[in-house]
Enzyme design. Structure first.
Site, PDB file in Angstrom:
ATOM      1  N   HIS A 118       5.300  12.836  46.148  1.00  0.00           N
ATOM      2  CA  HIS A 118       4.385  13.969  45.956  1.00  0.00           C
ATOM      3  C   HIS A 118       3.185  13.597  45.089  1.00  0.00           C
ATOM      4  O   HIS A 118       2.467  14.488  44.622  1.00  0.00           O
ATOM      5  CB  HIS A 118       5.136  15.142  45.307  1.00  0.00           C
ATOM      6  CG  HIS A 118       6.158  15.756  46.217  1.00  0.00           C
ATOM      7  ND1 HIS A 118       7.264  16.411  45.731  1.00  0.00           N
ATOM      8  CD2 HIS A 118       6.253  15.800  47.569  1.00  0.00           C
ATOM      9  CE1 HIS A 118       7.997  16.847  46.756  1.00  0.00           C
ATOM     10  NE2 HIS A 118       7.405  16.483  47.876  1.00  0.00           N
ATOM     11  N   GLY A 185      19.316  15.643  40.600  1.00  0.00           N
ATOM     12  CA  GLY A 185      18.466  16.661  39.987  1.00  0.00           C
ATOM     13  C   GLY A 185      17.471  17.334  40.895  1.00  0.00           C
ATOM     14  O   GLY A 185      16.303  17.490  40.527  1.00  0.00           O
TER      15      GLY A 185
HETATM   16  C1  BV8 Z   1       4.937  19.640  54.323  1.00  0.00           C
HETATM   17  C2  BV8 Z   1       3.976  18.535  43.681  1.00  0.00           C
HETATM   18  C3  BV8 Z   1       4.189  19.368  56.521  1.00  0.00           C
HETATM   19  C4  BV8 Z   1       3.394  19.725  43.025  1.00  0.00           C
HETATM   20  C5  BV8 Z   1       5.639  19.535  45.073  1.00  0.00           C
HETATM   21  C6  BV8 Z   1       4.749  27.184  55.094  1.00  0.00           C
HETATM   22  C7  BV8 Z   1       3.527  26.518  55.166  1.00  0.00           C
HETATM   23  C8  BV8 Z   1       3.428  25.169  54.908  1.00  0.00           C
HETATM   24  C9  BV8 Z   1       4.553  24.448  54.582  1.00  0.00           C
HETATM   25  C10 BV8 Z   1       5.737  25.116  54.494  1.00  0.00           C
HETATM   26  C11 BV8 Z   1       5.859  26.462  54.765  1.00  0.00           C
HETATM   27  N1  BV8 Z   1       7.176  26.816  54.602  1.00  0.00           N
HETATM   28  C12 BV8 Z   1       7.877  25.723  54.234  1.00  0.00           C
HETATM   29  C13 BV8 Z   1       7.017  24.701  54.176  1.00  0.00           C
HETATM   30  C14 BV8 Z   1       7.312  23.390  53.818  1.00  0.00           C
HETATM   31  C15 BV8 Z   1       7.032  23.284  52.315  1.00  0.00           C
HETATM   32  C16 BV8 Z   1       8.280  23.758  51.595  1.00  0.00           C
HETATM   33  O1  BV8 Z   1       9.259  23.071  51.630  1.00  0.00           O
HETATM   34  N2  BV8 Z   1       8.190  24.938  50.978  1.00  0.00           N
HETATM   35  C17 BV8 Z   1       9.368  25.470  50.294  1.00  0.00           C
HETATM   36  C18 BV8 Z   1       8.911  26.296  49.090  1.00  0.00           C
HETATM   37  C19 BV8 Z   1      10.168  26.280  51.300  1.00  0.00           C
HETATM   38  N3  BV8 Z   1       6.790  21.894  52.084  1.00  0.00           N
HETATM   39  C20 BV8 Z   1       5.541  21.456  52.091  1.00  0.00           C
HETATM   40  O2  BV8 Z   1       4.552  22.144  52.179  1.00  0.00           O
HETATM   41  C21 BV8 Z   1       5.449  19.937  52.023  1.00  0.00           C
HETATM   42  N4  BV8 Z   1       4.596  19.480  53.061  1.00  0.00           N
HETATM   43  O3  BV8 Z   1       5.928  20.210  54.690  1.00  0.00           O
HETATM   44  O4  BV8 Z   1       4.016  19.068  55.170  1.00  0.00           O
HETATM   45  C22 BV8 Z   1       3.527  20.694  56.756  1.00  0.00           C
HETATM   46  C23 BV8 Z   1       2.192  20.846  56.421  1.00  0.00           C
HETATM   47  C24 BV8 Z   1       1.572  22.051  56.723  1.00  0.00           C
HETATM   48  C25 BV8 Z   1       2.295  23.082  57.320  1.00  0.00           C
HETATM   49  C26 BV8 Z   1       3.665  22.929  57.593  1.00  0.00           C
HETATM   50  C27 BV8 Z   1       4.285  21.732  57.291  1.00  0.00           C
HETATM   51  C28 BV8 Z   1       4.852  19.528  50.711  1.00  0.00           C
HETATM   52  C29 BV8 Z   1       5.783  19.931  49.595  1.00  0.00           C
HETATM   53  C30 BV8 Z   1       5.298  19.293  48.304  1.00  0.00           C
HETATM   54  C31 BV8 Z   1       5.067  20.361  47.273  1.00  0.00           C
HETATM   55  N5  BV8 Z   1       4.759  19.705  46.008  1.00  0.00           N
HETATM   56  N6  BV8 Z   1       5.338  18.863  43.975  1.00  0.00           N
HETATM   57  C32 BV8 Z   1       3.583  19.581  41.555  1.00  0.00           C
HETATM   58  O5  BV8 Z   1       4.559  18.967  41.074  1.00  0.00           O
HETATM   59  O6  BV8 Z   1       2.718  20.145  40.858  1.00  0.00           O
HETATM   60  S1  BV8 Z   1       7.200  20.097  45.278  1.00  0.00           S
HETATM   61  C33 BV8 Z   1       7.891  20.464  43.783  1.00  0.00           C
HETATM   62  O7  BV8 Z   1       9.213  20.910  44.083  1.00  0.00           O
HETATM   63  C34 BV8 Z   1       8.114  19.289  42.844  1.00  0.00           C
HETATM   64  O8  BV8 Z   1       7.675  18.065  43.345  1.00  0.00           O
HETATM   65  C35 BV8 Z   1       9.605  19.260  42.717  1.00  0.00           C
HETATM   66  O9  BV8 Z   1      10.100  18.006  42.460  1.00  0.00           O
HETATM   67  C36 BV8 Z   1       9.968  19.752  44.045  1.00  0.00           C
HETATM   68  C37 BV8 Z   1      11.360  20.110  44.352  1.00  0.00           C
HETATM   69  O10 BV8 Z   1      11.859  20.830  43.286  1.00  0.00           O
HETATM   70  P1  BV8 Z   1      13.058  20.132  42.502  1.00  0.00           P
HETATM   71  O11 BV8 Z   1      12.629  18.770  42.104  1.00  0.00           O
HETATM   72  O12 BV8 Z   1      14.296  20.244  43.297  1.00  0.00           O
HETATM   73  O13 BV8 Z   1      13.102  21.006  41.199  1.00  0.00           O
HETATM   74  P2  BV8 Z   1      13.841  22.403  41.022  1.00  0.00           P
HETATM   75  O14 BV8 Z   1      13.320  22.998  39.755  1.00  0.00           O
HETATM   76  O15 BV8 Z   1      13.761  23.174  42.297  1.00  0.00           O
HETATM   77  O16 BV8 Z   1      15.387  22.002  40.825  1.00  0.00           O
HETATM   78  C38 BV8 Z   1      15.771  21.274  39.685  1.00  0.00           C
HETATM   79  C39 BV8 Z   1      17.201  20.837  39.910  1.00  0.00           C
HETATM   80  O17 BV8 Z   1      17.600  20.039  38.801  1.00  0.00           O
HETATM   81  C40 BV8 Z   1      18.182  21.993  39.994  1.00  0.00           C
HETATM   82  O18 BV8 Z   1      19.090  21.757  41.072  1.00  0.00           O
HETATM   83  C41 BV8 Z   1      18.951  21.903  38.659  1.00  0.00           C
HETATM   84  O19 BV8 Z   1      20.297  22.333  38.787  1.00  0.00           O
HETATM   85  C42 BV8 Z   1      18.889  20.443  38.394  1.00  0.00           C
HETATM   86  N7  BV8 Z   1      18.994  20.064  36.976  1.00  0.00           N
HETATM   87  C43 BV8 Z   1      18.633  20.788  35.886  1.00  0.00           C
HETATM   88  N8  BV8 Z   1      18.904  20.060  34.765  1.00  0.00           N
HETATM   89  C44 BV8 Z   1      19.414  18.858  35.184  1.00  0.00           C
HETATM   90  C45 BV8 Z   1      19.477  18.861  36.589  1.00  0.00           C
HETATM   91  N9  BV8 Z   1      19.941  17.821  37.299  1.00  0.00           N
HETATM   92  C46 BV8 Z   1      20.383  16.751  36.609  1.00  0.00           C
HETATM   93  N10 BV8 Z   1      20.356  16.664  35.255  1.00  0.00           N
HETATM   94  C47 BV8 Z   1      19.886  17.701  34.517  1.00  0.00           C
HETATM   95  N11 BV8 Z   1      19.876  17.628  33.169  1.00  0.00           N
END
Ligand code: BV8
Length: 237
Positions: A118, A185
């Site tokens: 990303h 994570g």
């Molecule tokens: C794409 C950079 C093709 C930003 C990030 C509608 C229109 C367009 C696209 C979509 C759409 N609907 C769905 C999509 C696809 C979309 C998507 O997935 N949306 C989601 C919300 C449904 N994806 C995209 O758009 C991607 N591109 O699909 O291109 C396309 C293009 C156009 C149209 C269609 C398709 C691009 C996605 C990239 C977004 N950018 N990051 C920034 O950082 O500022 S994503 C962002 O979320 C971060 O990078 C992050 O890493 C990522 C995932 O989150 P997690 O890392 O999992 O973090 P989270 O907080 O969720 O979870 C933390 C976890 O850690 C938990 O499980 C917790 O229990 C655990 N934890 C906590 N403490 C600990 C731990 N684990 C271990 N040890 C600990 N101590």
């Protein structure tokens, strides 16, 4: 055998393990995750700020969010979870590490074969001439390109933006080849990363998940924090 012992065996027998990390691996460094209680910034959610629309509408707010994150990331540093992955690469020098995170902590910890899928919060891209450059400022709300003076944007993949083709191809080649994906994570909320574990599993590979709240059904789930469970696991391997 408990999960840790089973996971150790799987890693010992792996021919080509790979790692996928999310925001959770940086949680113990003090970096808020996206979807945990502490994940909100002011009253905003990541999905509202990390989008081209948000940047078009209010670039200063988006820069303020990234400046805040950058200053926090600069203040903290990689933790034992990042270091454990580096140690595992001593055992598996070819092991690729794919991260969804933009904080640069894997690189700072000395991780090899790293794919920051990303992007990286310490790079900015010009919206005019597309030049990419290092960007470490924590207070500039309207940074301009030094070459063409057009506004800079974070060199990060936002929601609704496609990932770089080269990155996608490299990742899919890894997912085809790996016989063990270690997922650390991530809540599995964001695609395409959210589909990687089932892709490996469906093609006959194994999956290990390290998370205090595991979410991957096909994984051997290790319920624990990255900074504790990963070093314990790597010490056993
Ligand atoms: C794409 C950079 C093709 C930003 C990030 C509608 C229109 C367009 C696209 C979509 C759409 N609907 C769905 C999509 C696809 C979309 C998507 O997935 N949306 C989601 C919300 C449904 N994806 C995209 O758009 C991607 N591109 O699909 O291109 C396309 C293009 C156009 C149209 C269609 C398709 C691009 C996605 C990239 C977004 N950018 N990051 C920034 O950082 O500022 S994503 C962002 O979320 C971060 O990078 C992050 O890493 C990522 C995932 O989150 P997690 O890392 O999992 O973090 P989270 O907080 O969720 O979870 C933390 C976890 O850690 C938990 O499980 C917790 O229990 C655990 N934890 C906590 N403490 C600990 C731990 N684990 C271990 N040890 C600990 N101590």
């Amino acid at each position: 055998m408990n999960e840790l012992e089973q996971a150790t065996k799987r890693i010992q027998n792996a021919a080509f393990p790979a790692v996928l990390t999310g925001a959770g691996i940086s949680a113990e460094s003090g970096i808020p995750t996206f979807r945990g209680e502490e994940g909100l910034w002011k009253q905003y959610r990541a999905e509202e700020l990390a989008t081209p629309g948000a940047f078009r509408q209010n670039p200063e707010l988006v820069w303020e969010w990234y400046n805040w994150r950058r200053s926090l990331i600069l203040e903290k540093g990689p933790n034992a979870g990042h270091q454990a992955i580096v140690k595992l690469q001593e055992r598996f020098p070819q092991m690729p590490v794919i991260t969804q995170n933009v904080d640069g902590y894997h690189a700072e910890a000395g991780t090899a074969n790293l794919i920051e899928m990303h992007g990286n919060i310490f790079r900015a891209r010009c919206t005019g001439c597309f030049t990419v450059q290092e960007h470490r400022s924590v207070d500039n709300l309207r940074p301009l390109c030094p070459l063409c003076e057009k506004p800079l944007r974070p060199d990060i993949v936002w929601f609704g933006e496609s990932l770089d083709n080269g990155v996608v191809n490299s990742i899919f080649a890894i997912l085809q080849k790996t016989d063990l994906l270690i997922v650390v994570g991530t809540s599995g909320a964001v695609y395409p990363a959210a589909g990687f574990a089932s892709q490996v599993y469906d093609s006959g590979g194994a999956v290990i998940e390290v998370n205090p709240k595991p979410v991957i059904p096909c994984a051997l789930q290790i319920k624990g924090k990255a900074g504790e469970a990963l070093p314990a696991l790597v010490d056993l391997v």
